[in-house]
Design an enzyme around this catalytic site. Structure first.
Site, PDB file in Angstrom:
ATOM      1  N   HIS A 162       0.831  -1.220   0.000  1.00 56.99           N
ATOM      2  CA  HIS A 162       0.000   0.000   0.000  1.00 56.99           C
ATOM      3  C   HIS A 162       0.862   1.264   0.000  1.00 56.99           C
ATOM      4  CE1 HIS A 162      -3.299  -2.741   1.205  1.00 56.99           C
ATOM      5  NE2 HIS A 162      -2.358  -3.286   1.967  1.00 56.99           N
ATOM      6  N   SER A 283      14.292  21.061 -17.035  1.00 60.62           N
ATOM      7  CA  SER A 283      13.089  21.848 -17.286  1.00 60.62           C
ATOM      8  C   SER A 283      13.485  23.073 -18.097  1.00 60.62           C
ATOM      9  CB  SER A 283      12.468  22.280 -15.956  1.00 60.62           C
ATOM     10  OG  SER A 283      11.632  23.403 -16.157  1.00 60.62           O
ATOM     11  N   LYS A 289      15.571  21.865 -11.903  1.00 59.73           N
ATOM     12  CA  LYS A 289      14.940  20.568 -12.122  1.00 59.73           C
ATOM     13  C   LYS A 289      15.817  19.555 -12.853  1.00 59.73           C
ATOM     14  CE  LYS A 289      11.411  19.449 -11.140  1.00 59.73           C
ATOM     15  NZ  LYS A 289      10.111  19.595 -11.812  1.00 59.73           N
ATOM     16  N   GLU A 296       9.236   8.086 -16.985  1.00 59.04           N
ATOM     17  CA  GLU A 296       7.854   8.557 -17.175  1.00 59.04           C
ATOM     18  C   GLU A 296       7.330   8.183 -18.562  1.00 59.04           C
ATOM     19  OE1 GLU A 296       7.657  12.515 -14.316  1.00 59.04           O
ATOM     20  OE2 GLU A 296       8.412  12.706 -16.342  1.00 59.04           O
ATOM     21  N   LYS A 331      -1.273  -4.626 -38.983  1.00 58.68           N
ATOM     22  CA  LYS A 331       0.172  -4.335 -39.018  1.00 58.68           C
ATOM     23  C   LYS A 331       0.616  -3.187 -38.137  1.00 58.68           C
ATOM     24  CE  LYS A 331       0.241  -6.497 -43.341  1.00 58.68           C
ATOM     25  NZ  LYS A 331      -1.241  -6.547 -43.239  1.00 58.68           N
TER      26      LYS A 331
END
Ligand code: ARG
Length: 476
Positions: A162, A283, A289, A296, A331
């Site tokens: 969890h 970024s 960043k 992702e 295809k």
């Protein structure tokens, strides 16, 4: 109005008007089925040789056609081949080019053959190749996970359920879980490939041929175990493609779960790993960043491969036997899934190989004493206390520690007796990270020896499969 000229289509004999340009564009598949060119040439060579062996073409005619097919192969390899949409698909484009190169003898190439058995044959040959390529790429990812796992046999992190910290595990154990999934993916592709062993060629449009074709000859030459004994099944079925797509979709789901963990683990909140610069992006606005775009995208691309599977299942579900033009829609999903799966495997293998692991952060997270609560309950079980009763008592002790903000391990024997009289010692004596890991010695447990043995087994299995691959270029 007088009839229009009928154009140069091989099937134009019974037509009096030429095809509307919009229909020509609508029905053409040459923009994508050009990926089958090399398989079409292989199939045609086998067919021509077979026609000669049964006397339907002479040795000279056979050699002429083979010479022309070789020339076409060179044109394709050197990007000189013209893919004309007016010729509809790669099969007609190659046949038409053969006519231009070797003259009227090219008209014998399609003897006893239909595009229906031709396209099914080409597609099976293509699928066998991509299934091999995907197996190999999966095995290479497994090899990297095993190598990185070996390096991190003693790196401990929380195992989660969890997404809540549950019990401590070794990083090697965690990554071996993915190795298990990817090994089964290899098995699925291998099974699917093994079932593509009945050659469609010689099934004709749907009912075979009145000509004395030798289907065993073409099947053998193309590497199939035998001809498909039912000409209708041979041209109508695409379950070989479905099996590839389902194996690919499952493998992508596994990749997506691994990718999701890299995304989570590389966040500041976890700080467990850092992707190498070569496998990250920045970024355009925020200079601070470093983003996990590679995992992702892998996670995102799993959606399209699942879509590819659903697309082909849906094309097939309402189709009456045998060939219907809907089947031309088989295809693009397969090509897309093959490219996507192989690309994702390549970048994930590189991302894992170059990943920086923050063992200190993992260790810190794993040192949360609450991760040892189950072991405290099992200490009571060893004293003869029923597990449910032990669970309840430890639950009360945990509640107490949370409320008082104290470490579970700080509870003395007397403290513990307040929750259950059977506790044999203090929590500090009963609990340690080391013993939590080492006392799980049963098959599949966290003890060092177990995990090391699993690493060794996986390493030899993967190495053997890769070597086998090199030996016969076929199945692992
Ligand atoms: N381009 C077609 C396909 O990929 C080839 C088969 C055409 N057959 C036919 N009967 N129209 O399915």
């Amino acid at each position: 109005m007088s009839p229009q000229p009928t154009g140069n289509k091989p099937w134009s004999g019974r037509f009096r008007e030429s095809t509307d340009p919009a229909v020509e564009r609508f029905t053409a598949s040459i923009d994508f089925d050009r990926a089958l060119a090399q398989y079409d040439l292989r199939g045609s060579r086998a067919h021509v040789r077979m026609l000669q062996s049964v006397g339907l073409v002479s040795a000279d005619e056979c050699n002429e056609m083979l010479r022309g097919l070789d020339a076409i192969e060179t044109e394709i390899q050197t990007a000189k081949f013209v893919y004309d949409p007016a010729l509809e698909d790669i099969h007609m484009a190659i046949e038409s080019r053969l006519g231009a190169l070797v003259g009227p003898v090219a008209g014998k190439l399609h003897t006893g053959r239909s595009r229906n058995d031709q396209v099914a044959t080409d597609f099976a040959l293509y699928l066998r190749d991509v299934e091999s390529a995907a197996q190999r790429a999966l095995l290479e990812l497994c090899a990297v996970l095993i190598e990185r796992g070996t390096e991190h046999l003693d790196t401990v992190l929380p195992g989660y359920t969890h997404l809540q910290r549950a019990q401590p595990v070794r990083l090697a154990h965690h990554w071996l879980a993915f190795v298990g999934m990817f090994q089964r993916d290899v098995g699925r592709l291998c099974d699917a490939r093994a079932r593509l062993d009945r050659a469609p060629l010689g099934a004709g449009a749907l009912a075979g041929s009145t000509l004395p074709l030798d289907r065993e000859h073409t099947a053998r030459e193309l590497g199939f175990a035998a001809p498909n004994p039912n000409s209708m099944d041979a041209v109508a079925s695409r379950d070989g493609a479905l099996e590839f797509l389902s194996a690919a979709a499952i493998a992508m789901v596994h990749l997506s779960r691994l990718a999701e963990e890299l995304v989570l683990w590389s966040s500041s909140e976890f700080g467990f790993v850092e992707l190498a610069d070569a496998y990250s992006t920045g970024s355009s606005l925020m200079p601070n960043k470093k983003n996990p775009d590679v995992p992702e995208l892998v996670r995102g691309k799993s959606g399209r491969v699942i879509g590819d599977l659903v697309a082909l299942l849906t094309v097939l579900k309402g189709l009456p036997l045998t060939y219907n033009r809907d089947l031309q829609e088989d295809k693009e999903p397969v090509f897309d899934a093959a490219r996507t799966l192989c690309d994702c495997l390549e970048v994930m293998t590189g991302a894992i190989a170059t990943l920086r692991v923050n063992t200190a952060r993992m260790g810190e997270a794993a040192s949360d004493p609450m991760l040892l609560a189950t072991d405290l309950a099992e200490a009571l079980v060893r004293e003869g206390v029923p597990f449910r009763e032990a669970h309840e008592a430890v639950g009360r002790a945990v509640g107490h520690c949370v409320e008082k903000e104290v470490d579970l391990r700080s509870l003395s024997r007397e403290d513990l007796h307040g929750f259950h009289p059977a506790f044999p010692a203090s929590a500090g004596e009963l609990l340690s990270l080391e013993s939590a890991l080492e006392s799980r010695k049963l098959i599949g447990g966290t003890a060092r020896e177990n995990v090391e043995q699993n690493l060794n087994q996986a390493r030899s299995a993967v190495a053997a499969a890769l070597a086998n691959f090199d030996a016969d270029r076929g199945n692992a």
